[in-house]
Structure formats: structure tokens, C-alpha cells
Design a protein around this motif. Sequence first.
Motif, PDB file in Angstrom:
ATOM      1  N   MET A   1       0.852  -1.173   0.000  1.00  6.44           N
ATOM      2  CA  MET A   1       0.000   0.000   0.000  1.00  6.44           C
ATOM      3  C   MET A   1       0.896   1.233   0.000  1.00  6.44           C
ATOM      4  N   PRO A   2       0.721   2.152  -0.943  1.00  8.11           N
ATOM      5  CA  PRO A   2       1.564   3.336  -0.994  1.00  8.11           C
ATOM      6  C   PRO A   2       1.227   4.299   0.128  1.00  8.11           C
ATOM      7  N   TYR A   3       2.219   5.085   0.508  1.00 10.10           N
ATOM      8  CA  TYR A   3       2.024   6.095   1.543  1.00 10.10           C
ATOM      9  C   TYR A   3       1.368   7.319   0.933  1.00 10.10           C
ATOM     10  N   LEU A  17      -5.189  -3.020  11.339  1.00  4.96           N
ATOM     11  CA  LEU A  17      -3.732  -2.898  11.394  1.00  4.96           C
ATOM     12  C   LEU A  17      -3.072  -4.271  11.327  1.00  4.96           C
ATOM     13  N   ARG A  18      -3.644  -5.268  12.010  1.00  7.74           N
ATOM     14  CA  ARG A  18      -3.081  -6.618  11.943  1.00  7.74           C
ATOM     15  C   ARG A  18      -3.125  -7.163  10.517  1.00  7.74           C
ATOM     16  N   ALA A  19      -4.184  -6.827   9.790  1.00  2.00           N
ATOM     17  CA  ALA A  19      -4.308  -7.299   8.408  1.00  2.00           C
ATOM     18  C   ALA A  19      -3.318  -6.589   7.487  1.00  2.00           C
ATOM     19  N   ARG A  20      -3.042  -5.325   7.747  1.00  2.00           N
ATOM     20  CA  ARG A  20      -2.152  -4.544   6.885  1.00  2.00           C
ATOM     21  C   ARG A  20      -0.681  -4.723   7.208  1.00  2.00           C
ATOM     22  N   ILE A  21      -0.346  -4.849   8.512  1.00  2.00           N
ATOM     23  CA  ILE A  21       1.058  -4.868   8.940  1.00  2.00           C
ATOM     24  C   ILE A  21       1.357  -6.206   9.589  1.00  2.00           C
ATOM     25  N   GLY A  25       0.896  -5.555  16.753  1.00  2.00           N
ATOM     26  CA  GLY A  25       0.168  -5.897  17.954  1.00  2.00           C
ATOM     27  C   GLY A  25       0.565  -7.221  18.567  1.00  2.00           C
ATOM     28  N   ALA A  26       1.761  -7.707  18.229  1.00  2.00           N
ATOM     29  CA  ALA A  26       2.190  -9.003  18.759  1.00  2.00           C
ATOM     30  C   ALA A  26       2.262  -8.997  20.269  1.00  2.00           C
ATOM     31  N   ASP A  27       2.542  -7.820  20.856  1.00  2.00           N
ATOM     32  CA  ASP A  27       2.653  -7.749  22.311  1.00  2.00           C
ATOM     33  C   ASP A  27       1.449  -7.054  22.948  1.00  2.00           C
ATOM     34  N   ALA A  28       0.369  -6.853  22.193  1.00  2.00           N
ATOM     35  CA  ALA A  28      -0.803  -6.164  22.735  1.00  2.00           C
ATOM     36  C   ALA A  28      -1.547  -7.029  23.761  1.00  2.00           C
TER      37      ALA A  28
END
Length: 188
Positions: A1-3, A17-21, A25-28
Motif C-alpha cells: 500500500m503506498p504512503y 492494522l493486523r491485516a495490513r502490517i 500488535g504481537a505484544d498487545a
Amino acid sequence: MPYIADDHRKQFSPDELRARIPGWGADADPSDRPSVPREKLDLPTGAHWTFPDRQEPSAGRERSIEHGMLPPVFGTSAPLHGVSGAIRRYAYDHYSEGRAAHWLLLMLGDRVDAVGSHVRSLASAHPDNPITETGIFGERRHRPISSRFGQRRADVKHAWMDPIIVAGPWVLAGIAVVSVVKRVARRR
């Protein structure tokens, strides 16, 4: 996805955010965090204050212009003094820590202080010995040539300047002393 420049104002849900990156949230979730059993935020600190008692500032204490106040406790082991202190005070009073001028003036203050220390050393009964203080005799015993070449050392590039930087002030001081002695001898 472009900025996209305006994209930062959008609020994304944690699932988006989990779907995009990958890995977001690994430590959420506290149950997934390895430090959670040891991490305790409700332990008593033993502090009897919310803000510590302030140390009384001495006159002329330097403080960056970015900060509204000095920290509650600060060091006073080397107070500013002399010309080098005036240069440092000027740097703190007039320039932000983000400006090169601030740091260049602080380095100039250090150099002025070093020159003053050398002059005081020459005037004392036990002047500095520039040869032994460079560590040149230790170099002799620890492979001085082979340790410098073929090792990709960064200091090799400026090693040619070291004798000038170390011996230069002493040579200039010696020339100055000899010229003063000659002038005094001529007048007599």
C-alpha cells in the motif's frame, strides 16, 4: 500500500492494522507477552513524593533553552569557570540543542579548557608528559603496525593526524617559550 500524505489522520482498528502490517500488535495481548509474569506495575516504590524535592541551583547553572526548568537533581562536580565556562554559558543561553552552533561552541569550550589545563601544567612543578600520555610505549609492545592494516579499522584513516593533534600544541608552546626567552635575553 503506498504512503499518502494525508493518510496519517485516519484511525484504523487493531484488526485492520493486523491485516495490513505483519506482526502488528504481537505484544498487545498480555497473555502473549513473555515479560508479563515478571512485569508488575502495582508494586510500592517507596517514594514519599510524587515529584522529588528540588536541589537548590547554584549561580550560573547551565540549562538548555528547550527545558523550562532544571531537573530535580543535577550534577555539580565540574562547575563552569573561566573563558571556557563563558563560551559554554553562551552556547546554552543562545542556541538550542538541535543546532550545530550549540555543540560546536561546547566543543570550543572544551578545547579552550584543555589549552588552559596545558598552560597550568607547564606552570606547575610537574608538567604533563605528552609522550607517555599518548600511550606510544604501549603501542610498541602490542603489534603497532600489523594491528592497523588489513583489519578495516576506522582510525587508520585519521592516524596521520594524531601526531599533529597531540604534539602540535606542545611544539607551538615550546616555540612560544623559546621566543619569549630570546626577547627577554635581548633586552638584558
